[in-house]
Design a protein around this motif. Sequence first.
Motif, PDB file in Angstrom:
ATOM      1  N   GLN A  29      40.071  26.769  43.467  1.00 14.54           N
ATOM      2  CA  GLN A  29      38.728  26.267  43.209  1.00 14.54           C
ATOM      3  C   GLN A  29      38.128  25.432  44.346  1.00 14.54           C
ATOM      4  O   GLN A  29      37.007  24.940  44.191  1.00 14.54           O
ATOM      5  N   TYR A  36      38.640  31.796  44.775  1.00 15.29           N
ATOM      6  CA  TYR A  36      37.496  32.413  44.104  1.00 15.29           C
ATOM      7  C   TYR A  36      36.171  32.009  44.727  1.00 15.29           C
ATOM      8  O   TYR A  36      35.199  32.752  44.653  1.00 15.29           O
ATOM      9  N   THR A  50      41.206  44.632  37.700  1.00 14.30           N
ATOM     10  CA  THR A  50      41.262  44.228  36.294  1.00 14.30           C
ATOM     11  C   THR A  50      40.794  45.371  35.389  1.00 14.30           C
ATOM     12  O   THR A  50      40.150  46.319  35.859  1.00 14.30           O
ATOM     13  N   PRO A  52      38.317  45.865  33.204  1.00 13.07           N
ATOM     14  CA  PRO A  52      36.928  46.363  33.245  1.00 13.07           C
ATOM     15  C   PRO A  52      36.607  47.126  34.522  1.00 13.07           C
ATOM     16  O   PRO A  52      35.721  47.986  34.521  1.00 13.07           O
ATOM     17  N   GLY A  85      34.675  33.473  33.051  1.00 12.53           N
ATOM     18  CA  GLY A  85      35.181  34.115  34.273  1.00 12.53           C
ATOM     19  C   GLY A  85      34.815  35.577  34.365  1.00 12.53           C
ATOM     20  O   GLY A  85      35.675  36.449  34.374  1.00 12.53           O
ATOM     21  N   GLY A  87      33.902  37.613  36.658  1.00  9.72           N
ATOM     22  CA  GLY A  87      34.191  38.450  37.830  1.00  9.72           C
ATOM     23  C   GLY A  87      32.927  39.059  38.407  1.00  9.72           C
ATOM     24  O   GLY A  87      31.983  38.359  38.752  1.00  9.72           O
ATOM     25  N   GLU A 115      31.117  30.415  34.947  1.00 12.40           N
ATOM     26  CA  GLU A 115      31.628  30.858  36.255  1.00 12.40           C
ATOM     27  C   GLU A 115      31.443  29.742  37.275  1.00 12.40           C
ATOM     28  O   GLU A 115      30.367  29.159  37.360  1.00 12.40           O
ATOM     29  N   THR A 116      32.472  29.477  38.044  1.00 12.33           N
ATOM     30  CA  THR A 116      32.370  28.436  39.071  1.00 12.33           C
ATOM     31  C   THR A 116      32.130  29.001  40.472  1.00 12.33           C
ATOM     32  O   THR A 116      31.662  28.282  41.345  1.00 12.33           O
ATOM     33  N   LEU A 120      30.870  35.032  43.154  1.00 14.29           N
ATOM     34  CA  LEU A 120      30.894  35.894  41.969  1.00 14.29           C
ATOM     35  C   LEU A 120      29.642  35.700  41.112  1.00 14.29           C
ATOM     36  O   LEU A 120      29.154  36.653  40.500  1.00 14.29           O
ATOM     37  N   ASN A 152      38.478  37.886  29.638  1.00 12.91           N
ATOM     38  CA  ASN A 152      39.536  38.779  30.124  1.00 12.91           C
ATOM     39  C   ASN A 152      40.078  38.236  31.445  1.00 12.91           C
ATOM     40  O   ASN A 152      39.308  37.993  32.383  1.00 12.91           O
ATOM     41  N   GLU A 153      41.367  38.058  31.518  1.00 11.66           N
ATOM     42  CA  GLU A 153      42.009  37.532  32.729  1.00 11.66           C
ATOM     43  C   GLU A 153      41.316  36.264  33.234  1.00 11.66           C
ATOM     44  O   GLU A 153      41.070  36.105  34.424  1.00 11.66           O
TER      45      GLU A 153
HETATM   46  N1  SAH Z   1      37.071  38.677  33.814  1.00  9.39           N
HETATM   47  C1  SAH Z   1      36.951  39.322  35.106  1.00  9.39           C
HETATM   48  C2  SAH Z   1      37.477  38.487  36.260  1.00  9.39           C
HETATM   49  C3  SAH Z   1      38.846  37.861  36.145  1.00  9.39           C
HETATM   50  S1  SAH Z   1      39.257  36.889  37.566  1.00  9.39           S
HETATM   51  C4  SAH Z   1      37.600  40.672  35.061  1.00  9.39           C
HETATM   52  O1  SAH Z   1      38.287  40.954  34.095  1.00  9.39           O
HETATM   53  O2  SAH Z   1      37.400  41.466  35.993  1.00  9.39           O
HETATM   54  C5  SAH Z   1      38.940  35.237  37.035  1.00  9.39           C
HETATM   55  C6  SAH Z   1      37.504  34.855  36.924  1.00  9.39           C
HETATM   56  O3  SAH Z   1      37.436  33.520  36.436  1.00  9.39           O
HETATM   57  C7  SAH Z   1      36.700  34.849  38.218  1.00  9.39           C
HETATM   58  O4  SAH Z   1      35.377  35.221  37.908  1.00  9.39           O
HETATM   59  C8  SAH Z   1      36.789  33.377  38.643  1.00  9.39           C
HETATM   60  O5  SAH Z   1      35.800  32.998  39.558  1.00  9.39           O
HETATM   61  C9  SAH Z   1      36.648  32.701  37.309  1.00  9.39           C
HETATM   62  N2  SAH Z   1      37.207  31.349  37.204  1.00  9.39           N
HETATM   63  C10 SAH Z   1      38.445  30.964  37.568  1.00  9.39           C
HETATM   64  N3  SAH Z   1      38.654  29.669  37.242  1.00  9.39           N
HETATM   65  C11 SAH Z   1      37.525  29.247  36.635  1.00  9.39           C
HETATM   66  C12 SAH Z   1      37.122  27.996  36.040  1.00  9.39           C
HETATM   67  N4  SAH Z   1      37.935  26.954  36.015  1.00  9.39           N
HETATM   68  N5  SAH Z   1      35.900  27.927  35.494  1.00  9.39           N
HETATM   69  C13 SAH Z   1      35.064  28.996  35.503  1.00  9.39           C
HETATM   70  N6  SAH Z   1      35.393  30.185  36.041  1.00  9.39           N
HETATM   71  C14 SAH Z   1      36.600  30.311  36.605  1.00  9.39           C
END
Ligand code: SAH
Length: 356
Positions: A29, A36, A50, A52, A85, A87, A115-116, A120, A152-153
């Motif tokens: 972060q 990211y 991933t 999706p 998150g 993506g 999203e941070t 992205l 997701n993830e």
């Molecule tokens: N859900 C997406 C991406 C997964 S990767 C997919 O399935 O393709 C993780 C995602 O979470 C990225 O978009 C990343 O920037 C975001 N992310 C990670 N840590 C975060 C946090 N603490 N707060 C908000 N978003 C976060």
Amino acid sequence: MTALGDILKARITATGPITLADYMAACLQHPQFGYYASRDPFGAAGDFTTAPEISQMFGEVLGLCLAQCWLDQGSPAPFALAELGPGRGTLMADILRATKTVPGFHNGAQVVLVETSPTLRAAQSQRLAEFAPVWANTVEDLPDLPLFLIANEFFDALPIDQFQRSAAGWHQRLVGLVDGTLQFGRSPALPESAIDPRFAEDPPGSVVEANPALATIAATIGQRIAARGGVALVIDYGGWRSKGDTLQAVRRHQPDPPLAHPGEADLTAHVDFEALVLATGLPHSGLTDQGALLNRLGIAHRAERLAANLAGDRLETHRAALHRLTDPREMGSLFKAIAFHAPGTPAPPGFDPPHA
Ligand code: SAH
């Protein structure tokens, strides 16, 4: 060593070893050099792929699942259609396409993306412009509305701490410097109260993990859904009270030592789904294999419909994607899903019933 590696070394030299969660937080972060913050990590040219990104079918069937939950709760409007998150925005785009004909769903939905990463966010903005999404930095900033949420993830990408038990007690895993190189070390023995009571009986030699951000985020979602209604669908790899060292770094689709390329490798840990359940405090499904869930939500039927318009290489790729998402030897049982729902509302379709 990377630019972030130099920053971390200077910090450790000045103030001493840092916790694993501090190390992961910086790597993932850091506003300038974080993993990211600075890149789009997905796909063949990136570090990992991933669900999706493998096929539109993943988001389509999960979108219909969310819409069914919304109908089952009386079609509340307005409501927050939220993703943690997101993506590249692919999952949300597929959800929205699949639910276009559900009466009132799009009209009532306020699309909220937690999203941070600025990189992205820009990708999501392009992908989802027609739906006028709003962004939030944390779940605290979600609008005060019924909440229909998917992740997701996401939870695997949060910073964790690790603890190891010795004969003397529990030690926290630290990142320090040895001869100018980042190295793992451990804290002196900690009081028993520093460890989650679920692990109180674990014998010497055990390694356990704690994910404070997961607990905070899940508790906020739980409060919101209990107060306003809604559901949360979480898909990730991990298990029920996952144990042991699950930290992994992946760079260019290959495992990488976690301290080797700070900020340039994806760092993740298995998701402890029991911790999610404990923190949300909501009624929940059983922990369900991704493959079983997608099959029950009708992915095979959707795959046949799409296959009818494909031929040659594109048909092959499509069939391979279905296999990859659902087969137990691929993502089908490595990835797990769980659904949370507001008290007194029907359980989301497709998920296993709660375990006894
Ligand atoms: N859900 C997406 C991406 C997964 S990767 C997919 O399935 O393709 C993780 C995602 O979470 C990225 O978009 C990343 O920037 C975001 N992310 C990670 N840590 C975060 C946090 N603490 N707060 C908000 N978003 C976060």
